[in-house]
Design an enzyme around this catalytic site. Structure first.
Site, short mmCIF file in Angstrom:
data_model
loop_
_atom_site.label_atom_id
_atom_site.label_comp_id
_atom_site.label_asym_id
_atom_site.label_seq_id
_atom_site.Cartn_x
_atom_site.Cartn_y
_atom_site.Cartn_z
CG ASP A 61 47.39 6.36 37.65
OD1 ASP A 61 46.31 6.34 38.26
OD2 ASP A 61 48.05 5.33 37.37
CD GLU A 66 44.91 8.49 41.70
OE1 GLU A 66 43.90 7.87 42.07
OE2 GLU A 66 46.04 7.98 41.72
CG ASP A 109 39.29 4.03 38.73
OD1 ASP A 109 39.08 3.38 37.69
OD2 ASP A 109 40.43 4.35 39.13
#
Length: 510
Positions: A302, A349, A402
């Site tokens: 992430d 990411e 998201d």
């Protein structure tokens, strides 16, 4: 670059993003129970290779899996209650008396918070009284470097009404030995209950992962870059963070203004003291990656760009716009991880504000990046997130947890933007917008395509998983029983075969 040792080569493949919390069952939130095994079977039936999930760690206030009480402890809500009944640790009638929430298609975190821990403590007591503790003691020994601190943290937190550790009395807040020892004696039973509950979690997850791997399915897990301020790491390992003499963060994490928020995102997570980490050979991170690779086959790292430079916001700022960029550990961090751990099956990411330095760090490490089709639908610009710009070493998505759903995103476009997408995708009237977007990433050159479950079901934004920078109403969507039907399986299998993404190792599975 290879995604995993087993997947060396140039095979195309695909998978599905579905959070554990979104699986169906009668108990208010998805778990490691029967529906999880059924989903693995659905992946096999549709010739997928990957199951991507959200973080498995505990959730704190706001219910976000990216704000956790611990980077190592598992989310106790995912422990399957039916298995505990089968093991005579709970009684069936004890489950029928519980309110797990009124809607089967939505997680009711309030109801779960009020009921789940009580049930698990009851099961833990029975296990300690009647169970075979051999494997449990081995688990406690294996996980000793985090489990003891976590169990103490949660037991002490309960005594303090679940308030943040920063609100505790100073002696225990500062971990003075006399105060710690007093709580250890007072709360010995409660501390052990938390250890047993983590044993339940890890035992059930390891069994499920083993089943998936035997069927040829690999797990992509999500590793959040930051820890929560109210976490056992901040309480017990604060040397690793930028904190003052009281252990409170001087600066916190977030993102600058972007497409999600005109004021940026004020995450509030404490920032790492990267100089301290480097001086200790990144031991904390080595252990974290090792632990994660026991849980997952691949790691989606992430906020990858935060390792090159991170957005540092003075604590207490009104918005994230008050922050500034600060250099992170950069390539040296990944070089040292590789020297200690060898091959790193990591997906970067690389979303947000991506600079040439971030791209160079990603490419030097050999990690695949991400492409998100929804980011390419704005204002007719020739975006790198449009499939004609993809390359092999990328993971293609229509959207992530998201984003809006594919249908929701399409419905939010202007008529001219919808027409432009329809022309770009050559979408026939019989094909839904979500199906068209899934088709575009399936036929792209990206080695891996990951579909969101909501998009495979053609759902609108009522099924959206998360709205960044918004509190409440997030992380709630769940599958309904029966939605993974033969018609859906047939469509996905056809899509998978048409664009040569069938699991290349499905014949080896057993």
């Amino acid at each position: 670059m290879v995604l995993s040792k087993k997947m060396e080569g140039t095979e195309r493949c695909s998978g599905i993003l579905l959070a554990i919390s979104s699986l169906p069952n009668p108990y208010g939130i998805g778990s490691f129970g029967q529906s999880a095994y059924q989903f693995v079977d659905f992946l096999v039936e549709t010739e997928q290779t990957y199951w991507q999930i959200l973080p498995l760690t505990t959730t704190s206030y706001g219910d976000s899996p990216y704000q956790s009480f611990s980077v190592s402890a598992g989310n106790i809500y995912f422990i399957d209650l039916d298995y505990l009944v089968q093991e005579d640790l709970l009684l069936s009638e004890e489950l029928t008396e519980i309110d797990f929430g009124q809607r089967p298609d939505q997680v009711d975190y309030g109801s779960i918070y009020q009921t789940r821990l009580k049930l698990l403590i009851l099961a833990a007591k029975r296990f300690l009284e009647e169970g075979d503790l051999t494997d449990y003691h081995l688990f406690v020994e294996r996980e000793a470097d985090w489990l003891k601190d976590y169990a103490e943290f949660m037991a002490i937190k309960a005594v303090h009404g679940m308030s943040a550790w920063t609100e505790w009395d100073r002696p225990i807040r500062q971990r003075e030995e006399q105060a710690l020892e007093a709580f250890r004696q007072q709360l010995a039973n409660q501390i052990e209950h938390h250890q047993v509950i983590q044993y339940f979690f890890y035992s059930q997850w390891e069994k499920l992962k083993r089943y998936a791997n035997q069927k040829g399915i690999q797990i992509i897990g999500d590793l959040p870059i930051y820890v929560s301020e109210d976490s056992v790491e901040m309480w017990a390992q604060r040397d690793y963070f930028q904190v003052d003499e009281e252990g409170l963060p001087r600066m916190v994490a977030g993102t600058p203004p972007d497409a999600f928020s005109v004021e940026g995102q004020y995450w509030g997570n404490p920032l790492y003291d990267w100089k301290y980490h480097a001086n200790h050979h990144y031991d904390w991170w080595v252990h974290r990656i090792q632990s994660s690779l026991r849980l997952y086959d691949l790691i989606r790292l992430d906020h990858f760009r935060g390792f090159e430079a991170y957005w540092a916001i003075p604590t207490g700022s009104e918005t994230a716009a008050a922050g500034s960029w600060v250099k992170g550990p950069g390539q040296d961090f990944f070089n040292q991880l590789k020297s200690r751990l060898g091959h790193l099956p990591i997906i970067a990411e690389d979303l947000g504000v991506i600079t040439e330095e971030v791209e160079a760090m990603r490419d030097s490490a050999g990690f695949p990046g991400m492409r998100v089709l929804q980011f390419g639908l704005d204002h007719g610009q020739d975006s790198l997130h449009l499939p004609h710009h993809y390359h092999w070493n990328t993971i293609a998505y229509v959207g992530t947890h998201d984003n809006e759903t594919a249908l929701g995103r399409y419905l939010g476009l202007s008529p001219s933007e919808q027409a432009a997408f329809d022309a770009y995708a050559m979408r026939p009237p019989t094909e839904s917008p979500a199906q068209a977007m899934n088709r575009l990433i399936a036929q792209s050159v990206s080695r891996v395509a990951i579909y969101c479950m909501q998009d495979l079901l053609d759902l609108d934004n009522q099924a959206r998983m998360n709205r960044p920078s918004c509190l409440g109403q997030n992380w709630q969507w769940r599958l309904k029983a029966g939605q993974l039907d033969n018609q859906l399986a047939s469509k996905l299998r056809t899509l998978t075969r048409r664009y040569y993404r069938s699991n290349p190792h499905r014949e080896e599975a057993h």
